[in-house]
Enzyme design. Structure first.
Site, PDB file in Angstrom:
ATOM      1  N   PHE B  11      -8.398  -1.037  -5.070  1.00  0.00           N
ATOM      2  CA  PHE B  11      -8.558   0.035  -6.068  1.00  0.00           C
ATOM      3  C   PHE B  11      -7.847   1.213  -5.694  1.00  0.00           C
ATOM      4  O   PHE B  11      -8.570   2.362  -5.634  1.00  0.00           O
ATOM      5  CB  PHE B  11     -10.093   0.161  -6.419  1.00  0.00           C
ATOM      6  CG  PHE B  11     -10.386   0.532  -7.657  1.00  0.00           C
ATOM      7  CD1 PHE B  11      -9.898   0.226  -9.042  1.00  0.00           C
ATOM      8  CD2 PHE B  11     -11.229   1.843  -8.164  1.00  0.00           C
ATOM      9  CE1 PHE B  11     -10.135   0.496 -10.356  1.00  0.00           C
ATOM     10  CE2 PHE B  11     -11.447   2.499  -8.997  1.00  0.00           C
ATOM     11  CZ  PHE B  11     -10.854   1.658 -10.293  1.00  0.00           C
ATOM     12  N   ALA B  13      -4.026   3.327  -6.075  1.00  0.00           N
ATOM     13  CA  ALA B  13      -3.225   3.838  -7.240  1.00  0.00           C
ATOM     14  C   ALA B  13      -3.156   2.807  -8.375  1.00  0.00           C
ATOM     15  O   ALA B  13      -3.415   2.934  -9.449  1.00  0.00           O
ATOM     16  CB  ALA B  13      -2.049   4.392  -6.787  1.00  0.00           C
ATOM     17  N   VAL B 148       8.427  -6.768  -8.416  1.00  0.00           N
ATOM     18  CA  VAL B 148       9.668  -6.320  -8.351  1.00  0.00           C
ATOM     19  C   VAL B 148       9.930  -5.226  -9.673  1.00  0.00           C
ATOM     20  O   VAL B 148       9.623  -5.669 -10.685  1.00  0.00           O
ATOM     21  CB  VAL B 148      10.603  -7.507  -8.384  1.00  0.00           C
ATOM     22  CG1 VAL B 148      12.028  -7.002  -8.372  1.00  0.00           C
ATOM     23  CG2 VAL B 148      10.360  -8.458  -7.592  1.00  0.00           C
ATOM     24  N   GLY B 150       8.420  -2.442 -10.671  1.00  0.00           N
ATOM     25  CA  GLY B 150       7.526  -1.749 -11.513  1.00  0.00           C
ATOM     26  C   GLY B 150       7.557  -2.243 -12.910  1.00  0.00           C
ATOM     27  O   GLY B 150       7.253  -3.445 -13.093  1.00  0.00           O
ATOM     28  N   GLY B 203       6.393  13.874  -2.939  1.00  0.00           N
ATOM     29  CA  GLY B 203       5.545  12.680  -2.677  1.00  0.00           C
ATOM     30  C   GLY B 203       6.303  11.301  -3.307  1.00  0.00           C
ATOM     31  O   GLY B 203       5.959  10.154  -3.635  1.00  0.00           O
ATOM     32  N   ASP B 217      11.705  -3.008   1.932  1.00  0.00           N
ATOM     33  CA  ASP B 217      11.182  -2.873   0.385  1.00  0.00           C
ATOM     34  C   ASP B 217      11.931  -3.734  -0.221  1.00  0.00           C
ATOM     35  O   ASP B 217      11.696  -4.596  -1.068  1.00  0.00           O
ATOM     36  CB  ASP B 217      10.743  -1.614  -0.103  1.00  0.00           C
ATOM     37  CG  ASP B 217      10.218  -1.591  -1.520  1.00  0.00           C
ATOM     38  OD1 ASP B 217       9.208  -2.299  -1.658  1.00  0.00           O
ATOM     39  OD2 ASP B 217      10.880  -1.268  -2.328  1.00  0.00           O
ATOM     40  N   LYS B 221      11.727  -7.719  -2.226  1.00  0.00           N
ATOM     41  CA  LYS B 221      11.895  -7.886  -3.552  1.00  0.00           C
ATOM     42  C   LYS B 221      12.896  -8.938  -3.781  1.00  0.00           C
ATOM     43  O   LYS B 221      12.806  -9.846  -4.694  1.00  0.00           O
ATOM     44  CB  LYS B 221      12.111  -6.798  -4.180  1.00  0.00           C
ATOM     45  CG  LYS B 221      10.956  -5.709  -4.413  1.00  0.00           C
ATOM     46  CD  LYS B 221      11.477  -4.368  -4.813  1.00  0.00           C
ATOM     47  CE  LYS B 221       9.917  -3.322  -4.744  1.00  0.00           C
ATOM     48  NZ  LYS B 221      10.289  -1.906  -4.923  1.00  0.00           N
ATOM     49  N   GLY B 313       4.852   3.978 -10.080  1.00  0.00           N
ATOM     50  CA  GLY B 313       4.104   4.534 -11.033  1.00  0.00           C
ATOM     51  C   GLY B 313       2.979   3.753 -11.312  1.00  0.00           C
ATOM     52  O   GLY B 313       3.149   2.545 -11.915  1.00  0.00           O
TER      53      GLY B 313
END
Lengths: 332, 332
Positions: B11, B13, B148, B150, B203, B217, B221, B313
């Site tokens: 739980f 983002a 992969v 978002g 950020g 990363d 993917k 996001g």
């Protein structure tokens, strides 16, 4: 193995592309449990018919040699009414004034309970609602990914992959001929007429380019997106249209110096449907060159999702038809 | 109305994004015949549990206020084993060394016949084959579009919309942090370290940026794409990886003068999987700036199809999870 009996109505570049793709992908289709048998191939002069499956390679070679596959003087509607099959692949030429033979073929297909996959924009631009209702009444599948953006997936992307995501607008370059002309005018600092001539020589523009350069083709595609993705009930007359014939190399150059390109952009939302030359920032995903097509889908949750691909070409368009075929018959 | 009982494990983002999206899309889901009830929300400290459905708005506000939803000291695996439900939404943090708690959660979910939707790359990078076999043995659905790119649809696009189209390779910018750093280094003629500092302040880069800037990363993917789209059986060790830490502003500038940008490009084909900084022509669809992600899918029939979108996001990632949920339960 499930057998899908289908007809190919219209055997120009796209119909032939479909035949080629069905030959190429025979093994793949069998691997997902599908055998596709073409019971009739129809062109404007007549048809080759065999309820057990015609020889597609032979149809392609006769079309090349003789300019037609006509053996019997039988039309698409007659094939639909007289030969049992499941699916009509409708690839006759687009006629946006009357819907042409394509409209008659689609309605006849639904009246006899057949599914339809098409690349033909005309009937969808004029009679979307009527066609959807006929398909629904018959319990028929009706898919038309190939009508917008050739191989670039947009209708199925918006309606299936982005399921649940409310779409606010779609903005795109949906005509490869216009994109080519504007790209080349900037590269060569050349006039619209010079590049139009070049495009005709290369076979990128048609001998009568009106339909493309006046934005009519883009407008038809927006009508299809508006009806199929936004659930509207609009026709060509609801679109504000400006073409590219008045764009000058000076305007392109001035825009470029300020970090922009000029593109013929079609945009559809629930409020407005319009086509016009517009400024696009050079590093924006919409700023693609050559004959490419591109569409930016503005979504509620996922932000802007842009898809780019070849907007035309017989094999590319046939591949969109294949994806529709797999979507209908592929799962079980 | 079909009721889908699900748990949200993790739980942070993304898990919170899922809760928000389920609240936002309640009406939409009902309109397609789905009611989604969350029976448990689990974070690292414990869980809120209610077999009849927890109050998601309350979970979100308690998480904000107290930093946790823990009411009962119960773990994800215990929730999976003790509370009947259909679907596990797994959004715990990626751990590419061991697979972490996510791997345990997924295996426990399949052992108890539950479906899994995840945004967690770790388990898929390490144990793809094992997870797929466990899902298959259980007759469970297993979907992971969110791992992969978002919100950028790629796995479902390749496997569903492009069905029938053999995919030759996929090339893409799959890490928004690296894309941001390289874009800004060129814009500002600034060093890698200066822009990395800026990215951390905004950020965009994590406090420990290794995972992103060393290409790890992106490599993870690619492993997921290689296994799920190309049907390979590879892990992180099969990827050749070079990151962006040695790219200089001089190199970026020299490339730009010759009409190119430098991007961290990941590429996967049946022959090779690799990540490295590469030259991309400025007007190529892959040349997108900022934090955008992009992937070009080279297909046998349709040519290159490129898709661009926000790679990260919480809401964007949750929208990919929602599209998977609709794909599993949405049709009847």
């Amino acid at each position: 193995m499930k057998t899908v009996y289908c007809s190919i109505l219209g055997f120009g570049a796209i119909g032939q592309g479909v035949a080629e793709v069905l030959l190429m992908k025979k093994e793949y289709l069998e691997s997902i449990g599908l055998e596709v048998k073409v019971v009739a191939v129809v062109d404007s002069k007549g048809a080759t018919v065999n309820p057990e499956g015609v020889d597609l390679a032979d149809c392609l070679s006769r079309k090349m040699k003789d300019g037609t596959v006509a053996i019997e003087p039988i039309s698409g509607v007659e094939v639909i009414r007289s030969i049992p099959h499941n699916l009509v692949i409708e690839t006759t030429p687009t006629d946006i004034r009357t819907g042409g033979v394509g409209l008659q073929n689609m309605l006849a297909a639904f009246q006899t309970g057949k599914d339809v996959i098409t690349s033909n924009k005309g009937p969808l631009t004029l009679k979307y609602r009527e066609l959807m209702e006929a398909a629904k009444a018959a319990g028929s599948h009706f898919r038309f990914e190939a009508t917008v953006g050739g191989s670039m997936p947009i209708i199925n992307l918006a309606n299936e992959v982005l399921a649940g995501n409310k779409i606010k607008s779609i903005k795109g370059i949906l005509n490869g001929t216009c994109n080519y002309i504007l790209t080349r005018m900037l590269e060569e600092r050349a006039s619209y007429n010079d590049i139009l001539t070049e495009s005709m020589q290369l076979g990128i523009a048609e001998t009568d380019p009106t339909y493309d350069v006046e934005g009519i083709d883009t407008a038809c595609k927006l009508v299809i997106l508006a009806n199929s993705i936004f659930g509207l009930d609009v026709t060509y007359n609801d679109v504000e249209v400006t073409g590219i014939t008045k764009v000058t190399p000076e305007a392109l150059e001035m825009a470029y110096e300020r970090g922009h390109v000029i593109k013929l952009v079609g945009e559809v939302s629930r409020e407005r449907i319009h086509v016009a030359p517009r400024l696009v920032p050079i590093n924006h995903p919409l700023a693609v060159g050559g004959t490419l097509n591109v569409a930016s889908i503005d979504t509620e949750l996922a932000g802007e999702i842009t898809v780019t691909g070849k907007g035309a070409g017989p094999i590319e368009t046939a591949s969109a038809i294949l994806s529709d075929l797999v979507a209908i018959y592929g799962n079980g």
